[in-house]
Every structure is written in structure tokens, then in C-alpha cells.
Scaffold this active site. Structure first.
Site, PDB file in Angstrom:
ATOM      1  N   CYS B  83       0.844  -1.351   0.072  1.00  0.00           N
ATOM      2  CA  CYS B  83       0.060   0.147   0.072  1.00  0.00           C
ATOM      3  C   CYS B  83       0.832   1.284   0.105  1.00  0.00           C
ATOM      4  O   CYS B  83       0.380   2.371  -0.242  1.00  0.00           O
ATOM      5  CB  CYS B  83      -1.051  -0.059   1.205  1.00  0.00           C
ATOM      6  SG  CYS B  83      -1.963  -1.572   0.965  1.00  0.00           S
ATOM      7  N   CYS B 218     -13.895  -0.458   7.021  1.00  0.00           N
ATOM      8  CA  CYS B 218     -12.847  -0.710   6.064  1.00  0.00           C
ATOM      9  C   CYS B 218     -12.824   0.125   4.755  1.00  0.00           C
ATOM     10  O   CYS B 218     -13.727   0.604   4.356  1.00  0.00           O
ATOM     11  CB  CYS B 218     -13.358  -2.393   5.478  1.00  0.00           C
ATOM     12  SG  CYS B 218     -13.555  -3.508   6.748  1.00  0.00           S
ATOM     13  N   SER B 219     -11.465   0.043   4.389  1.00  0.00           N
ATOM     14  CA  SER B 219     -11.236   0.916   3.023  1.00  0.00           C
ATOM     15  C   SER B 219     -12.017   0.114   2.003  1.00  0.00           C
ATOM     16  O   SER B 219     -12.003  -1.165   1.870  1.00  0.00           O
ATOM     17  CB  SER B 219      -9.690   1.144   2.849  1.00  0.00           C
ATOM     18  OG  SER B 219      -9.011  -0.211   2.831  1.00  0.00           O
ATOM     19  N   HIS B 348      -9.661   3.206  -1.817  1.00  0.00           N
ATOM     20  CA  HIS B 348      -8.086   2.881  -1.521  1.00  0.00           C
ATOM     21  C   HIS B 348      -7.858   2.099  -2.769  1.00  0.00           C
ATOM     22  O   HIS B 348      -7.758   0.804  -2.748  1.00  0.00           O
ATOM     23  CB  HIS B 348      -7.886   2.102  -0.219  1.00  0.00           C
ATOM     24  CG  HIS B 348      -6.532   1.480   0.188  1.00  0.00           C
ATOM     25  ND1 HIS B 348      -5.576   2.194  -0.419  1.00  0.00           N
ATOM     26  CD2 HIS B 348      -5.972   0.623   0.740  1.00  0.00           C
ATOM     27  CE1 HIS B 348      -4.355   1.473   0.109  1.00  0.00           C
ATOM     28  NE2 HIS B 348      -4.865   0.807   0.801  1.00  0.00           N
TER      29      HIS B 348
END
Lengths: 139, 400
Positions: B83, B218-219, B348
């Protein structure tokens, strides 16, 4: 555990551990590779120590008793389960908690747990696989 | 020799979300060309290209991008760092400019992830007839579920719970309230994938993914790209006045990996490398956390945001819960965190994230953040972490 020790164990008991670091003695236990130089402990096959870079290790037994320092209740599959980190007298162990309901009410940070083993079933040659988990000490 | 300062003169991110009509190169092209235009510069002036993409890491996305927007023969660095991939691409451009190899660098991060589902350790081996040990643990089958979890929501849930065990004060509701904040912030960000405000009840009663993270905590997997043009001090001073006026100084650019600490190979330690990166970044920039006007940090899960308040030293050690309870990280608080909506609502698209968070800070420092502008913002920090682990921190300042 070496390959020879392992096949020896398999022949004598008809059982194999789910992972190398589970030792299927009369009282099963987890075993770590401990760096002879700095004392860091690992459960996987090692090339060298990630802390001090030395490459000699001795096998040390890990305490069967521990305390939950973190957990999550994983609910992405068909059956929810509790993933946890257990501090076994100074050595962290990753595991699934067994014999406990997978609900926030049933699991606590700091709860005392102990090692347990269970059968995963037999393969086509009749060899039984044994896995480990941790369960509440009170049960 | 002039100052060795590095400046961001062009920055862009696409709308994050679902882009079924665009491929990875379309998205990268859009962000790149708009970033060049923003800098009033030609691709012919760019001397190095850093390109981040995780899902097609071996596909030479940088060169594929060049095939569409311009093949100038410059060195391309295709990078992949979980990430932190976007921040890594920017680091490459910054390092090349800093080393004097070129005056102008471009960094691009792009990902198409909409509908990708859960990321992490999910592989199931085909079942053999007899028990065969595999891998470094000699495991007889997948360890997922058998020995805890390696899937992201569960790992980051445990990271937040570990903080709670160490310092106390955490609860399901606390983590949900962090998510409530970010979703509230997102309503002001037109580039966010989701702009819906959720009530605390809605967040807590949504589908549980990995306790204590429900779905909105959560992303979101989505598509998107971000791009940035960086230049040397000398180059910046030769650019049009309008560009100079909008230039943002990179006061610190840091990338770390996770050093060995006890237990880090059991539960990944996202704390030490973030704290190390923050320490280095504050030192490089010559400023402290008290000087920051806004922070974009890596809230891949609500449980992660909490620990990074502490890791980035926005509060004293162990004080993350109190920091949140004080209201500081809300956009009208003392230390606004994730005014973009964060990964939980902005989305994301992995490799784009590490540039998009810097873009958000750039917009505020330029005074161009529209409805979500943090008034008078002069200094901001962007943080990203890739599990495995890599941490990128950039501190930006509006100097002009």
C-alpha cells in the site's frame, strides 16, 4: 524438527503435526528456533536471525499457557472464528482460539488460555493430522 | 549550488470509484496529463518517471503509460511496495532530483480494484491424497483460519486491539466513531468514492467483517490514479510566476521498512516503522507534530487510524484514545486528520493512495481544497503504510 525426526514420529504414531513447530509428544507443545546469539525466537524455517544476522539456532519449547494480547473475530467465511495473538510467557504465538464462542462477549483481552490439539482427519494412507489451537484455561 | 529543496509544482488525482469504461493506462494517462498541465510543463522536460501499480507489478505499466502519452526515452522505475507503492514512486522521483540526475521528475500511482474483494492471504492449495508439508512452516494445508488470520481486516483489527490491550480505553464503539468522523468528512470531497455520511448506529450495525471492523470501517477497493510533478529549487525559480506561487515544498520525504522487534513475525508491527519514519521526517523538516495544520494518515481500517495518532506523535505515547475523544482529529478540531474522508470513504486504489494523500495536502496548502479547505493551512503531513511492511511519510509546506 528435522525431516528424519519427523518421519520417525509419523511411523511410530501414525500422526503428523499440522505445522513443523508443533511437537506431538505425549503432552504436545510448540517449539521455536531460538537464535543462539541473541535469543530471538522464530517458528518458520530460517536463513538467519532477523535481529542479529547470526545463523545458529537451538530448539526451545514454548510454554503451553498464555494470555490473549490481541484478537479479532473473523466473519468473512461461513464460520466465524477467533484469530488471536497469545503471549506465552514472553513468546508471541499466532493462533485460532478453540472451544470458545466467536462473539465479543466470549473473548477478552488478557484472558488466560492454554494449548490444545485436535484431529484434522486422516489422509489416504491412514495418517492422522493434528492441529493446535488455544482454549480458555478455565474449561 | 542553490538550495536542495524539492518542490511539487503539479498534482492531480482522478475521481476515485468505479471506472468500468477506463483501463489502468486510461486512468494513469488522465492523472499524468493533468498534473503536467497543472505544472505548465511538457513531458519533454521530465527526466525521470516513477510508476506504481500493484496488481500488474510485472507488466511495465510505466512504459505502457509512455506508449499512450509520450515516449521520450527517460528512465522509468516501475515500483511495487504494497500500500506504500505510490509514496515509493514519488520517493524515486524525489531521490533522482535530489541526486541531481534531473531537474524534473514525475510520479504516478494507479490501480483498478473495483470488485476485487478481500486482499491478503487467501490461497487454498489443491488437496493432495496424503498430508504433505509445505512452505516455511511445513504446513499441511492453508494456515488461514487454522492458525489465526492473515487477511487484512483481521490483521488490522488485531493491531487496534493490541493497542487497546497495551493502553486501555478502546472499544468497538470508539473504533466505529473514528469511522463516523471520516465518513462525515467525505461528504465535502467530490473525488471520494463514497460521500455518504453514516450514523454511529449504522456503522456498528453494518455487516461485521472482522471484529471490531464492520464494512464501513474498512477501506473500499476502487479504481483511481494520482500523479505529481516534482522539480529542483533551481528549476522552480525558472518557472512562470503563477506556477511558483502555487508550488509546495517537500520538507521531508521518508521511506522506512519494519525493523526487527519482538513478536513482529507473529503480528506485523506497523508501529515502529511509522514512528521511525515520523521521527526522521520531523527532523528533516525541522518541525514537530505541533506545527501540522492537517494530517492524511493511512486509515485502511478504523482500527489502524487510532494507532497512527500515536505513531505519528500527534498525541503523547499511549494517548491516542484521549486524543480522539478530545475531538482533535475532526476537521474543526485542533489537529484535523483525514479531511479527505480517508481510505474508508475516499477509497483505496492501492498504488494511487500514496500519491493521492499527498495531493490532498497539496490542495489545502494551495488553498484550493474547495468546501473542505482547512483555512490557512501552511504545513501538512501525509502518511501511508504497506503491510510487509513499508512506510512513507511526506511533510509539505507552503512557503511562497
Amino acid at each position: 524438527m528435522s525431516e528424519e525426526q519427523k518421519s520417525e514420529q509419523e511411523k511410530s504414531t501414525g500422526k503428523v503435526p499440522f505445522v513443523d513447530y508443533l511437537v506431538l509428544d505425549k503432552t504436545p507443545y510448540l517449539q521455536a528456533h531460538e537464535c543462539e546469539s541473541c535469543g530471538s525466537r522464530y517458528f518458520d524455517r530460517r536463513n538467519a536471525c532477523a535481529k542479529c544476522f547470526e545463523d545458529t539456532f537451538r530448539q526451545v519449547p514454548i510454554s503451553r499457557e498464555g494470555e490473549v494480547t490481541s484478537f479479532s473475530i473473523v466473519q468473512m467465511g461461513p464460520i466465524p472464528y477467533v484469530s488471536a495473538v497469545v503471549d506465552c510467557e514472553g513468546t508471541s504465538v499466532k493462533c485460532t482460539l478453540m472451544n470458545v464462542e466467536a462473539t465479543p462477549e466470549s473473548v477478552n483481552l488478557g484472558m488466560k488460555v492454554k494449548l490444545m490439539t485436535y484431529s484434522m482427519g486422516e489422509d489416504s494412507e491412514g495418517t492422522e493430522a493434528i492441529a493446535f489451537g488455544f482454549e480458555p484455561s478455565e474449561t | 549550488m542553490g538550495s536542495d529543496a524539492i518542490w511539487i509544482v503539479g498534482s492531480n488525482m482522478t475521481k476515485f470509484g468505479k471506472h468500468p469504461d477506463k483501463d489502468v493506462i486510461d486512468l494513469a494517462s488522465e492523472a499524468s496529463r493533468k498534473a503536467l498541465k497543472d505544472a505548465e510543463i511538457s513531458l519533454a522536460d521530465v527526466g525521470v518517471l516513477g510508476v506504481g501499480n500493484l496488481m500488474n507489478a510485472g507488466a511495465g505499466i510505466g512504459q505502457q503509460l509512455q506508449k499512450q502519452i509520450g515516449q521520450t526515452g527517460i528512465p522509468v522505475f516501475n515500483v511495487s511496495n504494497a500500500c506504500a507503492t505510490g509514496a515509493t514512486a514519488l520517493r524515486v522521483a524525489v531521490m533522482a532530483v535530489k541526486a541531481g540526475e534531473t531537474d524534473v521528475g514525475m510520479a504516478v500511482g494507479v490501480e483498478k480494484l473495483a470488485g476485487a474483494g478481500l486482499l491478503g492471504q487467501t490461497g487454498q492449495k489443491p488437496k493432495s491424497e496424503t498430508w504433505e508439508p509445505n512452505g516455511r512452516y511445513g504446513a499441511l494445508s492453508s494456515t488461514e483460519g487454522r492458525i489465526g488470520t492473515g487477511i487484512m481486516p483481521g490483521v488490522f483489527a488485531q493491531i487496534g486491539m493490541e493497542y487497546g490491550h497495551k493502553y486501555g480505553g478502546t472499544s468497538f464503539e470508539l473504533f466505529a466513531r473514528i469511522s463516523e468522523k471520516n465518513h462525515a468528512h467525505s461528504t465535502l470531497n467530490p473525488l471520494a468514492a463514497y460521500q455518504k455520511r453514516f450514523s454511529l448506529d449504522e456503522i456498528m450495525n453494518d455487516v461485521m467483517i472482522a471484529y471490531p471492523n464492520t464494512r464501513p470501517m474498512c477501506s473500499g477497493n476502487c479504481d483511481g490514479a494520482a500523479a505529481m510533478i516534482v522539480v529542483s529549487d533551481e528549476k522552480m525559480k525558472s518557472m512562470p510566476k503563477a506556477v511558483q506561487k502555487r508550488a509546495v515544498k517537500i520538507s521531508a520525504s521518508v521511506l522506512t521498512s519494519d525493523p526487527w522487534v519482538d513478536g513482529c513475525q507473529i503480528l506485523p508491527d506497523v508501529n515502529t516503522l511509522t514512528r521511525n519514519a515520523a521521527t526522521q521526517a520531523y527532523e528533516q523538516a525541522g518541525i514537530g507534530p505541533e506545527d501540522l495544520d492537517l494530517v492524511e494518515l493511512h486509515d485502511c481500517f478504523a482500527t489502524a487510524e487510532l494507532v497512527h495518532y500515536d505513531n505519528l506523535m500527534l498525541c503523547e505515547e499511549g494517548g491516542a484514545v484521549d486524543f480522539f475523544e478530545s475531538g482533535a482529529p475532526w476537521r474543526d478540531g485542533a489537529k484535523p486528520v483525514n479531511v479527505s474522508g480517508g481510505l474508508q470513504s475516499k477509497g483505496h486504489p492501492i498504488a494511487a493512495t500514496g500519491i493521492a494523500n499527498i495531493h490532498e495536502v497539496v490542495m489545502h496548502l494551495r488553498g484550493e481544497a474547495g468546501d473542505r479547505q482547512i483555512e490557512g493551512a501552511k504545513v501538512g503531513l501525509a502518511h501511508v503504510i504497506g503491510l510487509g511492511s513499508a512506510c512513507g511519510i511526506h511533510i509539505l509546506e507552503k512557503v511562497a
